[in-house]
Design an enzyme around this catalytic site. Structure first.
Site, PDB file in Angstrom:
ATOM      1  N   TRP A 150      -9.773  -3.149  -3.963  1.00 48.92           N
ATOM      2  CA  TRP A 150      -8.365  -3.564  -3.970  1.00 48.92           C
ATOM      3  C   TRP A 150      -8.302  -4.948  -4.595  1.00 48.92           C
ATOM      4  O   TRP A 150      -8.980  -5.871  -4.115  1.00 48.92           O
ATOM      5  CB  TRP A 150      -7.852  -3.569  -2.531  1.00 48.92           C
ATOM      6  CG  TRP A 150      -6.433  -4.016  -2.365  1.00 48.92           C
ATOM      7  CD1 TRP A 150      -5.336  -3.504  -3.014  1.00 48.92           C
ATOM      8  CD2 TRP A 150      -5.945  -5.028  -1.486  1.00 48.92           C
ATOM      9  NE1 TRP A 150      -4.203  -4.151  -2.581  1.00 48.92           N
ATOM     10  CE2 TRP A 150      -4.547  -5.079  -1.650  1.00 48.92           C
ATOM     11  CE3 TRP A 150      -6.547  -5.882  -0.568  1.00 48.92           C
ATOM     12  CZ2 TRP A 150      -3.743  -5.981  -0.928  1.00 48.92           C
ATOM     13  CZ3 TRP A 150      -5.770  -6.765   0.162  1.00 48.92           C
ATOM     14  CH2 TRP A 150      -4.380  -6.806  -0.035  1.00 48.92           C
ATOM     15  N   ASP A 181     -12.648  -4.228   6.037  1.00 52.15           N
ATOM     16  CA  ASP A 181     -11.191  -4.260   5.896  1.00 52.15           C
ATOM     17  C   ASP A 181     -10.668  -2.838   6.056  1.00 52.15           C
ATOM     18  O   ASP A 181     -10.873  -1.995   5.173  1.00 52.15           O
ATOM     19  CB  ASP A 181     -10.815  -4.831   4.512  1.00 52.15           C
ATOM     20  CG  ASP A 181      -9.311  -4.872   4.315  1.00 52.15           C
ATOM     21  OD1 ASP A 181      -8.857  -4.742   3.163  1.00 52.15           O
ATOM     22  OD2 ASP A 181      -8.574  -5.002   5.317  1.00 52.15           O
ATOM     23  N   LYS A 209       0.545   0.608   7.057  1.00 49.58           N
ATOM     24  CA  LYS A 209       0.633   2.025   6.673  1.00 49.58           C
ATOM     25  C   LYS A 209       0.696   2.935   7.881  1.00 49.58           C
ATOM     26  O   LYS A 209       1.542   3.843   7.932  1.00 49.58           O
ATOM     27  CB  LYS A 209      -0.582   2.413   5.803  1.00 49.58           C
ATOM     28  CG  LYS A 209      -0.574   1.690   4.462  1.00 49.58           C
ATOM     29  CD  LYS A 209      -1.265   0.354   4.582  1.00 49.58           C
ATOM     30  CE  LYS A 209      -1.458  -0.399   3.382  1.00 49.58           C
ATOM     31  NZ  LYS A 209      -1.230  -0.953   2.356  1.00 49.58           N
TER      32      LYS A 209
HETATM   33  C1  LIG Z   1      -7.619  -2.214   1.515  1.00 53.23           C
HETATM   34  C2  LIG Z   1      -6.355  -2.969   1.817  1.00 53.23           C
HETATM   35  N1  LIG Z   1      -6.415  -4.062   2.637  1.00 53.23           N
HETATM   36  C3  LIG Z   1      -5.311  -4.773   2.937  1.00 53.23           C
HETATM   37  C4  LIG Z   1      -4.085  -4.427   2.416  1.00 53.23           C
HETATM   38  C5  LIG Z   1      -2.891  -5.312   2.775  1.00 53.23           C
HETATM   39  O1  LIG Z   1      -2.171  -4.757   3.783  1.00 53.23           O
HETATM   40  P1  LIG Z   1      -0.932  -5.554   4.415  1.00 53.23           P
HETATM   41  O2  LIG Z   1      -1.020  -5.278   5.877  1.00 53.23           O
HETATM   42  O3  LIG Z   1       0.312  -4.959   3.805  1.00 53.23           O
HETATM   43  O4  LIG Z   1      -1.063  -7.006   4.113  1.00 53.23           O
HETATM   44  C6  LIG Z   1      -3.963  -3.326   1.544  1.00 53.23           C
HETATM   45  C7  LIG Z   1      -2.674  -2.981   0.943  1.00 53.23           C
HETATM   46  N2  LIG Z   1      -2.626  -2.246  -0.051  1.00 53.23           N
HETATM   47  C8  LIG Z   1      -1.485  -1.696  -0.722  1.00 53.23           C
HETATM   48  C9  LIG Z   1      -0.301  -2.632  -0.930  1.00 53.23           C
HETATM   49  C10 LIG Z   1      -0.662  -3.921  -1.609  1.00 53.23           C
HETATM   50  O5  LIG Z   1      -1.281  -3.906  -2.681  1.00 53.23           O
HETATM   51  O6  LIG Z   1      -0.342  -4.978  -1.016  1.00 53.23           O
HETATM   52  C11 LIG Z   1      -1.941  -1.065  -2.054  1.00 53.23           C
HETATM   53  O7  LIG Z   1      -3.156  -1.092  -2.334  1.00 53.23           O
HETATM   54  O8  LIG Z   1      -1.062  -0.513  -2.753  1.00 53.23           O
HETATM   55  C12 LIG Z   1      -5.114  -2.582   1.272  1.00 53.23           C
HETATM   56  O9  LIG Z   1      -5.053  -1.499   0.482  1.00 53.23           O
END
Ligand SMILES: Cc1[nH+]cc(COP(=O)(O)O)c(/C=N/[C@@H](CC(=O)O)C(=O)O)c1O
Length: 398
Positions: free
Chosen positions: A130, A211, A246
């Protein structure tokens, strides 16, 4: 004064949301940002969340600052989800856990903490990973490298190369790992492979930083946490960032957690204090509304059970869309394998489309994917899967 400041090119993932919103194509499909949409293409409000929201709304209560570490019930919810309700490490007080501003906030607090207390440590991320993993750790002035992971040729994992690479690293180097539902490839390690990875991490005295942003979307809540719990069983020091964006469909409420598993309760107390101090220096304290929703859902047995069922329903719908897209593509593009669609796990599929083909999907069909060929399978539904398959078949012709 600010003329030397660089223009920001935009985020390769979040930037797609704005472009999608502005796209006038009536058939447009958003397979870009990692967000779950239901059968009707809508972002769900989970039933368990609706119940929690009603309890919060009546009566409306004041909104004081939360503790820097967040609500105790939010923190407890993270711990029990990650380590198991009856985990001995929790009973022994070996885990320092704070509530954070999403998984992103967890990664940031963890990276700042590591930079301060392990200044020599470098961080290694999977190739690919990511994109924000790299940005967050570099933003904490940590040198970031990549370890071999995805094998383009086989659609699998360069496992032997990955292990050989870990064996070259230095004590306290950080390895950023995806316990399940790898982003962006959807290709996960088997439990046997995890055992070997954790054995090398132990031998080399590396620091695993796991993560987990999609717990429940892979197989189930416990299996998806296999790597986390195996590391705990081995007595490894361990960082875990988790996100409820999610699996609670609470993206904009910014709810997550950071846990650090320590060898002794005294060390856990020391780490906990420094994590809260790091929070204070970045954003002071986490948001209360989302924290209260997490607290209620995670600590009410009936709501927790309902929540798990709702996550599994999302998981199963994604799996059904993987099967459907695969079967439609196999019919439309004979002689080409689409096995990767059902071999991969979680929210994403690494389709292998070239950047040019991804661009054509957007320009000619209004179908948005990430330029590295990642597709958010959760954006598919029975109303658009044939359209997406036709478009993929078309761009795959050239
Ligand atoms: C692996 C991973 N870790 C952390 C996050 C961040 O999560 P948050 O709780 O919203 O801070 C995301 C978000 N991924 C999606 C959204 C983004 O890029 O922020 C994505 O990969 O589309 C991940 O895919």
């Amino acid at each position: 004064m600010f003329e030397r400041i660089d223009y920001y090119a935009g985020d390769p993932i979040l930037g797609l949301m704005g472009k999608f919103a502005q796209d006038s194509n009536p058939d447009k499909v958003n397979l870009g940002v990692g967000v779950y949409y239901d059968e009707d293409g809508k972002m769900p409000v989970l039933e368990c969340v609706k119940t929690a929201e009603k309890r919060i709304a009546d009566p409306v209560s004041p909104r004081p600052y939360l503790p820097m570490a967040g609500l105790p019930g939010h923190r407890k919810g993270c711990q029990e989800l990650l380590f198991g309700k009856e985990a001995q490490v929790l009973k022994d007080g070996l885990v320092a856990t704070i509530a954070t501003i999403g998984g992103s906030g967890a990664l940031k607090v963890g990276a700042d903490f590591i930079h301060q207390w392990f200044p020599q440590s470098k961080c290694y991320v999977s190739d690919p990973t990511w994109g924000n993993h790299i940005a967050i750790f570099e933003g904490s002035n940590i040198e970031v490298g990549k370890y071999p992971y995805y094998d383009q040729a086989t659609g699998g994992i360069k496992f032997d190369e990955m292990i050989a690479f870990f064996e070259t690293l230095n004590k306290n180097d950080v390895i950023l790992l995806h316990p399940c539902c790898h982003n962006p490839t959807g290709v996960d390690l088997t439990q046997e492979q995890w055992d070997k990875v954790l054995e090398v991490i132990q031998q080399r005295e590396l620091i695993p930083f796991m993560d987990i942003a999609y717990q429940g979307f892979g197989n189930d809540m416990d299996s998806d946490a296999y790597a986390i719990r195996k590391a705990v069983d081995m007595g490894l020091p361990l960082f875990v960032s988790n996100s409820f964006s999610k699996n609670l469909s609470l993206y904009g409420e910014r709810v997550g957690g950071l846990s650090v598993v320590c060898p002794t309760a005294d060390e856990a107390e020391r780490v906990f204090g420094q994590l809260t101090y790091t929070v204070r220096r970045i954003y002071s304290s986490p948001p209360s509304h989302g924290g209260r929703v997490v607290d209620i859902v995670m600590n009410d047995d009936a709501l927790h059970e309902q929540w798990v069922g709702e996550v599994y329903a999302m998981r199963d719908r994604i799996k059904a869309m993987r099967l459907k897209l695969k079967s439609v593509l196999e019919a439309k593009v004979p002689g080409r394998s689409f096995d990767y669609l059902t071999a991969q796990n979680g929210m994403f599929s690494f389709t292998g489309l070239t950047p040019e083909q991804v661009e054509r999907m957007k320009d000619e069909f209004g179908i948005y994917m990430v330029s590295n060929s990642r597709m958010c399978v959760a954006g598919l539904n029975v109303n658009n899967v044939d359209y997406v398959a036709n478009a993929m078949a078309e761009v795959l012709k050239d």
